[in-house]
Scaffold this motif. Structure first.
Motif, PDB file in Angstrom:
ATOM      1  N   THR A  77      -5.447   7.116 -10.642  1.00 50.65           N
ATOM      2  CA  THR A  77      -4.138   6.360 -10.277  1.00 50.65           C
ATOM      3  C   THR A  77      -3.249   7.528 -10.079  1.00 50.65           C
ATOM      4  N   ALA A  78      -2.169   7.486  -9.548  1.00 49.96           N
ATOM      5  CA  ALA A  78      -0.996   8.569  -9.260  1.00 49.96           C
ATOM      6  C   ALA A  78       0.472   7.799  -9.126  1.00 49.96           C
ATOM      7  N   GLU A  79       1.227   8.697  -8.995  1.00 52.27           N
ATOM      8  CA  GLU A  79       2.720   8.184  -8.928  1.00 52.27           C
ATOM      9  C   GLU A  79       3.499   8.866  -7.759  1.00 52.27           C
ATOM     10  N   ALA A  80       3.961   7.866  -6.975  1.00 48.43           N
ATOM     11  CA  ALA A  80       5.031   8.595  -5.869  1.00 48.43           C
ATOM     12  C   ALA A  80       6.407   8.605  -6.236  1.00 48.43           C
ATOM     13  N   ASN A  81       7.120   9.636  -6.692  1.00 47.37           N
ATOM     14  CA  ASN A  81       8.312   9.839  -7.250  1.00 47.37           C
ATOM     15  C   ASN A  81       9.487   9.967  -6.195  1.00 47.37           C
ATOM     16  N   GLU A 104       8.231  13.656  -5.143  1.00 46.53           N
ATOM     17  CA  GLU A 104       7.105  14.502  -6.068  1.00 46.53           C
ATOM     18  C   GLU A 104       5.974  13.376  -6.310  1.00 46.53           C
ATOM     19  N   THR A 105       4.813  13.851  -6.184  1.00 48.72           N
ATOM     20  CA  THR A 105       3.842  13.072  -6.492  1.00 48.72           C
ATOM     21  C   THR A 105       2.876  13.685  -7.683  1.00 48.72           C
ATOM     22  N   VAL A 106       2.821  12.591  -8.747  1.00 51.06           N
ATOM     23  CA  VAL A 106       2.175  12.911  -9.823  1.00 51.06           C
ATOM     24  C   VAL A 106       0.904  12.494 -10.165  1.00 51.06           C
ATOM     25  N   ASP A 107      -0.163  13.105 -10.580  1.00 51.20           N
ATOM     26  CA  ASP A 107      -1.496  12.953 -10.935  1.00 51.20           C
ATOM     27  C   ASP A 107      -1.324  12.267 -12.248  1.00 51.20           C
ATOM     28  N   THR A 108      -1.789  10.742 -12.413  1.00 52.45           N
ATOM     29  CA  THR A 108      -1.786  10.140 -13.458  1.00 52.45           C
ATOM     30  C   THR A 108      -3.201   9.448 -13.831  1.00 52.45           C
ATOM     31  N   SER A 109      -4.287  10.305 -13.405  1.00 48.57           N
ATOM     32  CA  SER A 109      -5.491   9.842 -13.631  1.00 48.57           C
ATOM     33  C   SER A 109      -6.052  10.250 -15.111  1.00 48.57           C
ATOM     34  N   ARG A 110      -5.495  11.214 -15.724  1.00 46.86           N
ATOM     35  CA  ARG A 110      -6.069  11.565 -17.069  1.00 46.86           C
ATOM     36  C   ARG A 110      -5.548  10.330 -18.110  1.00 46.86           C
ATOM     37  N   ASP A 111      -4.451   9.556 -17.815  1.00 47.37           N
ATOM     38  CA  ASP A 111      -4.066   8.468 -18.584  1.00 47.37           C
ATOM     39  C   ASP A 111      -4.773   7.223 -18.061  1.00 47.37           C
ATOM     40  N   ILE A 112      -4.788   6.896 -16.890  1.00 42.80           N
ATOM     41  CA  ILE A 112      -5.230   5.765 -16.142  1.00 42.80           C
ATOM     42  C   ILE A 112      -6.240   6.400 -14.986  1.00 42.80           C
ATOM     43  N   PRO A 113      -7.301   6.185 -15.103  1.00 38.52           N
ATOM     44  CA  PRO A 113      -8.152   6.529 -14.000  1.00 38.52           C
ATOM     45  C   PRO A 113      -7.934   6.179 -12.661  1.00 38.52           C
ATOM     46  N   LEU A 128       0.703  -1.240  -0.033  1.00 41.75           N
ATOM     47  CA  LEU A 128       0.231  -0.014  -0.157  1.00 41.75           C
ATOM     48  C   LEU A 128       0.857   1.319  -0.055  1.00 41.75           C
ATOM     49  N   ILE A 129       0.600   2.386  -0.567  1.00 47.30           N
ATOM     50  CA  ILE A 129       1.383   3.611  -0.755  1.00 47.30           C
ATOM     51  C   ILE A 129       1.630   4.046   0.707  1.00 47.30           C
ATOM     52  N   LYS A 130       0.408   3.744   1.496  1.00 47.26           N
ATOM     53  CA  LYS A 130       1.010   4.507   2.878  1.00 47.26           C
ATOM     54  C   LYS A 130       1.938   3.522   3.712  1.00 47.26           C
ATOM     55  N   GLN A 131       2.173   2.366   3.047  1.00 45.87           N
ATOM     56  CA  GLN A 131       3.307   1.491   3.755  1.00 45.87           C
ATOM     57  C   GLN A 131       4.608   2.266   3.283  1.00 45.87           C
ATOM     58  N   VAL A 132       4.571   2.684   1.963  1.00 48.84           N
ATOM     59  CA  VAL A 132       5.913   3.037   1.122  1.00 48.84           C
ATOM     60  C   VAL A 132       6.440   4.250   1.915  1.00 48.84           C
ATOM     61  N   VAL A 133       5.010   5.250   2.156  1.00 52.66           N
ATOM     62  CA  VAL A 133       5.537   6.533   2.696  1.00 52.66           C
ATOM     63  C   VAL A 133       5.895   6.457   4.294  1.00 52.66           C
ATOM     64  N   SER A 175       3.687   3.440  -8.944  1.00 50.36           N
ATOM     65  CA  SER A 175       2.275   3.881  -9.211  1.00 50.36           C
ATOM     66  C   SER A 175       1.155   3.097  -8.435  1.00 50.36           C
ATOM     67  N   TYR A 176       0.123   3.798  -8.079  1.00 49.64           N
ATOM     68  CA  TYR A 176      -0.727   3.066  -7.179  1.00 49.64           C
ATOM     69  C   TYR A 176      -2.140   3.784  -7.470  1.00 49.64           C
ATOM     70  N   GLN A 177      -3.160   2.994  -6.956  1.00 49.00           N
ATOM     71  CA  GLN A 177      -4.607   3.417  -7.047  1.00 49.00           C
ATOM     72  C   GLN A 177      -5.013   4.310  -5.955  1.00 49.00           C
ATOM     73  N   THR A 178      -5.712   5.187  -6.613  1.00 44.32           N
ATOM     74  CA  THR A 178      -5.723   6.378  -5.156  1.00 44.32           C
ATOM     75  C   THR A 178      -6.937   5.855  -4.541  1.00 44.32           C
ATOM     76  N   LYS A 179      -7.759   5.034  -4.864  1.00 48.77           N
ATOM     77  CA  LYS A 179      -9.036   4.759  -4.284  1.00 48.77           C
ATOM     78  C   LYS A 179      -8.679   3.491  -3.228  1.00 48.77           C
ATOM     79  N   THR A 180      -7.889   2.563  -3.520  1.00 51.96           N
ATOM     80  CA  THR A 180      -7.585   1.458  -2.694  1.00 51.96           C
ATOM     81  C   THR A 180      -6.136   1.515  -2.039  1.00 51.96           C
ATOM     82  N   GLN A 181      -5.267   2.440  -2.660  1.00 55.47           N
ATOM     83  CA  GLN A 181      -4.020   2.930  -2.244  1.00 55.47           C
ATOM     84  C   GLN A 181      -3.092   1.471  -2.699  1.00 55.47           C
TER      85      GLN A 181
END
Length: 231
Positions: free
Chosen positions: A191-195, A180-189, A167-172, A211-217
């Motif tokens: 979703t976002a990326e933690a760089n 940097e955090t990048v919103d990639t929802s335009r390409d894949i609904p 889970l992205i929370k575990q990563v953080v 790359s992670y899902q913003t809803k499920t993390q």
């Protein structure tokens, strides 16, 4: 005179009786002693007659267990180390540590950023995407690889099942806030990326992307590349 003679006879008779009684007593004592001695000899067991006691139940059980018969003990195999090994390799800290070396935990030794296409072929063989162009796809290993103009690995993307358990929370929590955090929802609904930028001792900068899902993390995949690339 007659009275004196009778008295003398009585004394003689008394002496005979005493003597006879004494002899009889001695004879009886001797006979009794012999009889007791005989009984003692007859009751004492001879060496050949000695009976060996049967083995105790404990000894019998030990023999059975030794021979593998009737043993109730169960042998437990050591716990498998595969699960713990996978857990260590899929942790964010393990990923970050490997990324500092230009590789990922699920890759074979020798494969990483800067690896030649020849060595890549030796390690994993021909890719499903063929050998032309910069992209090399290995579905078997859940990995896509990009080569630069000199046919060296410049980008690695992995969707290994163990990484997708993160889970992205575990990563953080383990690595801290991303560079940097990048919103990639335009390409894949959704979703976002933690760089995360990694500056290693060689002076090169590596980029580790989750790359992670913003809803499920849940993490979708992980990408590692040189600083010559842009996210």
């Amino acid at each position: 005179m007659k009275h004196t003679h009778q008295s003398h006879d009585r004394k003689k008779l008394a002496c005979k009786l005493i003597t006879t009684s004494a002899f009889l007593a001695i004879g009886f004592a001797v006979m009794t002693g012999c009889s007791n001695s005989g009984e003692a000899k007859s009751t004492a067991p001879t060496k050949a007659e000695t009976v060996k006691s049967p083995a105790s139940s404990t000894d019998q059980n030990t023999d059975l267990n030794t021979n593998g018969q009737g043993s109730t003990s169960t042998h437990q195999e050591p716990a498998s180390s595969t699960a713990s090994s996978h857990s260590k390799h899929s942790s964010a800290a393990a990923l970050f540590s490997a990324a500092k070396q230009g590789t990922l935990p699920n890759l074979p030794k020798g494969l990483g950023l800067g690896t030649s296409s020849d060595l890549l072929f030796e390690l994993w063989g021909k890719s499903e995407s063929g050998s032309t162009g910069p992209m090399r796809s290995y579905a078997k290993y859940h990995t896509d690889i990009v080569l630069d103009g000199s046919d060296k690995v410049t980008e690695i993307t992995s969707s290994d099942p163990d990484y997708k358990k993160l889970l992205i929370k575990q990563v953080v929590d383990e690595l801290g806030q991303p560079t940097e955090t990048v919103d990639t929802s335009r390409d894949i609904p959704d979703t976002a990326e933690a760089n995360y930028t990694i500056n290693n001792t060689s002076g090169l900068s590596y980029y580790l992307v989750f790359s992670y899902q913003t809803k499920t993390q849940k993490v979708n995949y992980i990408r590692l590349y040189f600083n010559s690339k842009t996210p």
